[in-house]
Design a protein around this motif. Structure first.
Motif: not given
Length: 282
Positions: A200-201, A165-177, A248-250
């Motif tokens: 994303e927190i 698990v990694t916590f990212i600072s940007e909008n996870v909805s736009e992240f290149e998963v 989550l997305l779903g």
């Protein structure tokens, strides 16, 4: 072969009632039915079988044919299936998995149909060798991995299957998963590969998460991954040991890592999509 299509927060599988059906090659069947053009279309195959140690047994196969130890969204669907179909019509259902026996509490509507289910996912495993992850320290909360010129800090947890698990600072909805997930899944630090969560927190009691699942790719939800994400958040002091809602997305799941017994509890929906007959080789 008769099958049922079900999903938990969009994490969809083909379910086969092996109290009545027989499957000789589940690995090949998983590849065939998961194909969204030539098969039924799913994130994998789940067999519901008799068990000598629990009410029933679940086997779960990814679209690449590999077998996974556990799936949190799938196990809620299994419990709903056996409850609604009258196979195991009890308010608490036990399911045998490769990650041990899981206990599921069934919450019904006014027509006695299972709506949401709470799964006792057990205690998260954080010892490096048992996740497994190759690291110099244990628990692993600061594994630094890089891909495409960018570095990420991972916390590694097993919920019966390995997660990073990694916590990212940007909008996870736009992240290149996909770009990063497929690289980290096969990183040399993970002897059995790993499911990769990008979170994303939003607040101490709300997270957003997307997941790259081992052997599958990105899915709309991952139950074990959501549990692992909350465990990682607690280990890093991000979230309290109270119910945390994960977007989550779903859909949403509510996860609590209880102080009283050290177990993680996951509550979420399970739904039918359709039933049918499959005419391919089983």
């Amino acid at each position: 072969m008769r099958f049922t299509k079900m999903h938990g927060c969009g994490n969809d599988y083909v379910y086969v009632n092996c109290f009545e059906e027989s499957v000789s090659s589940p690995q090949q069947l998983a590849k065939a039915v998961s194909d969204r053009h030539f098969g039924i279309g799913s994130d994998g195959l789940v067999l519901i079988l008799p068990s000598d140690t629990a009410d029933c047994r679940m086997r779960m196969f990814n679209p690449d044919g590999s077998e996974s130890e556990m799936c949190g969204n799938a196990i809620r669907c299994v419990a709903k299936y056996v409850y609604d179909k009258g196979i195991i019509h009890k308010p608490v259902v036990t399911v045998e998995t490769l990650a041990g026996i899981k206990i599921i509490e069934v919450h019904t509507d006014e027509n006695d149909i299972a709506q949401t289910l709470t799964v006792d996912m057990g205690a998260p495993v954080i010892e490096a060798g048992e996740v497994p992850v190759i690291a110099e320290t244990s628990p692993v909360t600061d594994l630094m991995l890089s891909a495409w010129g960018r570095e990420f800090r991972f916390t590694c947890v097993s919920m019966g299957n390995p997660h990073a698990v990694t916590f990212i600072s940007e909008n996870v909805s736009e992240f290149e998963v996909e770009k990063y997930g497929k690289v980290f899944e096969c990183d040399e630090h993970f002897p059995r590969r790993a499911n990769i969560e990008f979170a994303e927190i939003v607040s101490p009691e709300r997270l957003k998460m997307r997941v790259w699942e081992r052997g599958t790719g990105e899915t709309l939800a991952c139950g074990t991954g959501t549990c692992a994400t909350v465990a990682a958040a607690c280990l890093n002091g991000i979230c309290p040991r109270k119910p945390v809602t994960v977007e989550l997305l779903g859909g949403e799941l509510v996860i609590e890592w209880k102080e009283s017994d050290g177990h993680i509890y996951m509550t979420g929906p399970a739904e039918y999509t359709f039933e049918g007959d499959y005419y391919g080789k089983v």
